[in-house]
Design a protein around this motif. Sequence first.
Motif, short mmCIF file in Angstrom:
data_model
loop_
_atom_site.label_atom_id
_atom_site.label_comp_id
_atom_site.label_asym_id
_atom_site.label_seq_id
_atom_site.Cartn_x
_atom_site.Cartn_y
_atom_site.Cartn_z
N LYS A 45 43.96 -32.80 4.08
CA LYS A 45 44.88 -34.30 3.92
C LYS A 45 44.15 -34.01 2.52
O LYS A 45 45.37 -34.76 2.05
CB LYS A 45 44.20 -34.75 4.68
N GLN A 46 42.70 -33.99 2.17
CA GLN A 46 43.61 -34.39 0.91
C GLN A 46 42.33 -33.21 -0.04
O GLN A 46 41.37 -32.17 0.69
CB GLN A 46 41.99 -35.38 0.28
N GLN A 47 42.56 -33.00 -1.13
CA GLN A 47 42.84 -31.76 -1.44
C GLN A 47 42.49 -31.96 -3.60
O GLN A 47 42.80 -32.99 -4.23
CB GLN A 47 43.70 -31.03 -2.16
N GLY A 48 41.15 -31.36 -4.57
CA GLY A 48 41.47 -31.51 -5.21
C GLY A 48 40.29 -30.79 -6.66
O GLY A 48 39.62 -29.86 -5.52
N LYS A 49 41.14 -30.08 -7.88
CA LYS A 49 39.97 -28.93 -7.98
C LYS A 49 39.69 -29.32 -9.33
O LYS A 49 40.21 -30.02 -10.14
CB LYS A 49 41.06 -28.25 -7.93
N ARG A 50 38.57 -28.36 -10.31
CA ARG A 50 37.73 -28.71 -10.97
C ARG A 50 37.57 -27.69 -12.06
O ARG A 50 36.35 -26.98 -11.03
CB ARG A 50 36.95 -30.26 -10.83
N GLY A 58 39.02 -33.56 4.95
CA GLY A 58 39.54 -34.06 6.28
C GLY A 58 40.49 -32.94 7.09
O GLY A 58 41.49 -32.28 6.28
N GLU A 59 40.01 -32.64 7.76
CA GLU A 59 40.53 -31.56 8.24
C GLU A 59 41.11 -30.32 7.21
O GLU A 59 41.91 -29.64 7.36
CB GLU A 59 41.95 -31.41 8.94
N ALA A 60 39.96 -29.94 6.69
CA ALA A 60 40.13 -28.77 6.15
C ALA A 60 40.25 -27.67 6.27
O ALA A 60 39.83 -27.18 7.30
CB ALA A 60 39.05 -28.84 4.89
N GLU A 61 40.67 -26.08 6.07
CA GLU A 61 41.56 -24.79 6.08
C GLU A 61 41.45 -23.84 5.08
O GLU A 61 42.23 -24.59 4.09
CB GLU A 61 42.42 -24.90 7.47
N ILE A 62 40.70 -22.75 4.99
CA ILE A 62 40.96 -21.45 4.52
C ILE A 62 41.38 -20.58 4.88
O ILE A 62 40.35 -20.25 5.75
CB ILE A 62 39.76 -21.80 3.25
N ASP A 63 42.55 -19.95 4.85
CA ASP A 63 42.67 -18.49 4.89
C ASP A 63 43.15 -17.83 3.96
O ASP A 63 43.62 -17.44 3.11
CB ASP A 63 44.48 -18.99 5.41
N TYR A 64 41.34 -16.96 4.20
CA TYR A 64 41.45 -15.56 3.50
C TYR A 64 41.66 -14.63 4.30
O TYR A 64 40.25 -14.18 4.85
CB TYR A 64 39.96 -15.87 2.44
N ARG A 65 42.09 -13.54 3.44
CA ARG A 65 42.41 -11.62 4.39
C ARG A 65 42.56 -12.17 6.18
O ARG A 65 43.42 -13.35 6.41
CB ARG A 65 41.41 -11.00 3.74
N ASN A 66 42.25 -12.30 6.53
CA ASN A 66 41.73 -12.02 7.80
C ASN A 66 41.09 -13.48 8.59
O ASN A 66 40.43 -13.03 10.04
CB ASN A 66 42.15 -10.94 9.06
N ASP A 72 34.77 -30.28 8.10
CA ASP A 72 35.34 -31.73 7.61
C ASP A 72 35.43 -31.43 6.42
O ASP A 72 36.27 -31.74 5.78
CB ASP A 72 34.33 -32.28 7.64
N LYS A 73 34.81 -30.96 5.39
CA LYS A 73 34.72 -30.46 4.16
C LYS A 73 34.57 -29.52 3.64
O LYS A 73 33.36 -29.07 4.07
CB LYS A 73 33.51 -32.00 3.44
N ILE A 74 35.35 -29.14 2.60
CA ILE A 74 34.26 -27.66 2.03
C ILE A 74 35.30 -27.30 0.66
O ILE A 74 36.08 -27.88 -0.01
CB ILE A 74 35.85 -26.87 2.97
N THR A 75 34.17 -26.71 -0.34
CA THR A 75 34.07 -26.23 -1.49
C THR A 75 34.17 -25.18 -1.84
O THR A 75 33.25 -24.55 -1.25
CB THR A 75 32.49 -26.93 -2.22
N TYR A 76 35.73 -24.80 -2.77
CA TYR A 76 36.20 -23.03 -2.51
C TYR A 76 35.66 -23.20 -4.10
O TYR A 76 36.68 -23.52 -4.64
CB TYR A 76 37.55 -23.34 -1.93
N ASN A 77 35.21 -21.94 -4.59
CA ASN A 77 35.17 -21.57 -5.82
C ASN A 77 36.01 -20.25 -6.51
O ASN A 77 35.88 -19.26 -5.53
CB ASN A 77 33.50 -21.28 -6.21
N GLY A 87 30.00 -30.14 8.27
CA GLY A 87 30.55 -30.63 9.39
C GLY A 87 31.61 -29.40 9.73
O GLY A 87 32.20 -29.67 9.74
N HIS A 88 31.69 -29.42 11.39
CA HIS A 88 31.80 -29.28 12.94
C HIS A 88 32.13 -28.05 11.78
O HIS A 88 33.81 -27.07 11.90
CB HIS A 88 32.87 -29.78 12.79
N LEU A 89 31.89 -26.77 10.63
CA LEU A 89 31.84 -25.90 10.83
C LEU A 89 32.42 -24.39 11.13
O LEU A 89 32.19 -24.51 12.76
CB LEU A 89 30.94 -24.85 9.95
#
Length: 795
Positions: A45-50, A58-66, A72-77, A87-89
């Motif tokens: 729902k919300q995305q940010g990049k630094r 907010g209902e965060a999801e990452i599709d990586y390969r398979n 609830d919150k994801i930080t991806y490098n 949260g609810h991983l």
Amino acid sequence: MSKLAATAPPVEASPATDSALQDSIPVAQVVPPMDEGVPVRIFAKQQGKRGDVWTLSGEAEIDYRNYIVRADKITYNEAIGTVEAVGHLHLEGGPDEEQIDATRGTMNLDAQTGHFYDVSGSIGVRRVPATNSKIYTTSNPFLMTGREVFKDGPERYRVLDGTMTSCHLPKPDWQLLSAKINVADGKATARSTWFTLLRIPLIFLPYVTHPVNTESRQSGLLIPVISNSTTKGVVLGDQIYWVINRSADLTIGTEYYSKRGFAPSAELRYRGKGLDFATANFHALFDRGLPSGLANVPPIDQGGQDVIINARRDFTPQIRAVTNIEYLSSYVYRQAFEPSIVNATNSEVKSEAFVQHEDHGVAESVYLARYQSFQSDTAGDEIRILHLPSFQASAIDHSLWSGRLLGSFAVSLDTLTRSEPLFHARNLERIDLHPRLALPLGFGGWNIRTEIGGRETFYSKSELLPSTLNGEVSPTLQPGSLNRADFETDVDLRPPVVQRDFSAPWMEKLFGGDVRHTIEPDLHYRYVTGVGNFNSVLRVDNVDIVSNTNEIEYGLTQRFFVRNTATHPCRDDEPQTPSGMCGGGAIDRVSWQLAQKYFFDSDFGGAVTEGARNVLATTLDFSGAAFLEGPRSSSPVISRLRLATTSSSDVQWDLDYDPKVGRINSSNIFADLHYGDLHVAAGQFKLVSLDAPVTSPQTVTAAVTRYNQARLSLSYGNSKHAGFGAGVNGGYDFIHEQVQFGTIQASYNWDCCGISVGYRRYSLGPARDESQMVYSITLAGVATAGNFRQSEKVF
């Protein structure tokens, strides 16, 4: 990382982009390309990049390969491929079909490593998105919980303060509790473990292993067997399971019967490529003997051995070798100790092995066979027939000269032996040639097939008409050779099928569609001549019972088809289709065949012996119940009725009625009904059997033996579903007025464990009068304990 199109248009973003603007970016965002070339999609729902770090909330999801990661919150490098989730991983996918739920965790999806907290997860369990349900993708699913879980690589885990099971979480039927569980190389290991069943701690295990996937079979001791039987006494036993390699395993062990002795057993299994396989089963009893109950009479030894070997090997698509071999040392041993009633009452032992080459309808083979038929419980009272060896070649119909004329043939070269009390014919050489020509024609709905052929059979030995030897009736063997030749003609006439369709609203409501009634007449004429030495031919197999005949077979088959145009979702009791929909098309609901033969040559060229059971090729092809006890001009009338009123019910009735003597020679009725979890199967089997050939005197009327038995199986429940189930089956002999066998079973299944208890009774004459309590406890993914085998259960 290469670019992959996402579900929303790409939006260019830079490290300097205002955070308020970032919050308004659509749900899907394309990640810029990286050198590794791995596609990644992100949703939130919300995305940010630094810099190289994406922050999703907010209902965060990452599709990586398979892999799919949700939280609830994801930080991806994106530079180093690490993910932190809070949260609810939820992590799913990968080569191991992982499902991990945790409060938080860190992971490197490229290296397939991670560290999770407050975990509930599984390996080998897949989620079905449409129903949000879970299915097992392996026979050994692995489910775990833990305070912390470390993922050290593909299928490598460390679980701290956790549990493992094969049952659905969060309330598994059984589980193993340990402070540390290691998962590696297809299995999980733990020390100082408690085994709990239905949340009750039962057993402390210093060391335990549990398979994680279908490839990870493990050698070791199986669960001991403890039971009791009126004839065996207390039964104690155990087995060792040895994984030889990925394609083969061996189970070997023994049971001790307190009243009888030791009963060793072994099973070898091999599975190769394609259809290649091999199995070998051995079981035996070193019997101290059944007490005779009489003074000065020693115990009756009912011990023996039974060895069964089945194998197949395909060398090429055209060449294969097949082996089905059984050795049984004693028929009494089978009667007394075989748990299956079908096997316990089977007096025949058949073995065969062959190598065959088949291509374009032409087959050549080398064939070995051994047939053994026990005539009674008395040792040596048996018939043995050997084919050692047999060379065979045959061809199905092939078009000759690119026309309508068809040709086929069968050729065999055999070395045969037949042995029975008072008669032994060893090393009989036989050569059989059987070519045929056929001309099928059709016109105006009529079909006619005309065949002509010849048969030439050479025997190195022959027999004389029966005479009396030592007070017993038996044929005598002649060393001289014998040649048998015949000429054959067959005409098969199929008139047009008569049909009528019926359509009415009440029919559609009652039958589910329109009804078509068809009548199919059939006429078959057969003439065989030239066999003038039938009574001099040694009888070994079907080749040797060819006789002269001049006959016509006439029959009528009626069918009722129901055409159902409506479709419906397939039920459990219906054949499944790729679309999941059943119904539609025409279904053969009722078929009824009536047929009879008329013999213009009533004594079949002198082949019939008055007052004896006569088995000829022409009568055996028509009915399995022997009816020739002298010359006759007509056969019994055979009726074959089949009713399939629904997809879950079936009724069959095979009847042979002999109008000449006014009796039913055989009547076999079988009914089968499935209604939900209710299953009913019942049958009655009646046979009037002519006794073995009475060869002298000629005026004695052939004696008959009557059989009249009934079978019933009634069960409620499903062994694959949770809940209660019960069943009963049994067999009653109306001639001896007694119950031959019976089993009562009750079962209850939880999510992944179940228990079955039952009582079993056998009454097979003096050889067996046994009662036995049976039970089994099954833990999914672990083992089954008890003496109630699946093949012996009512359901």
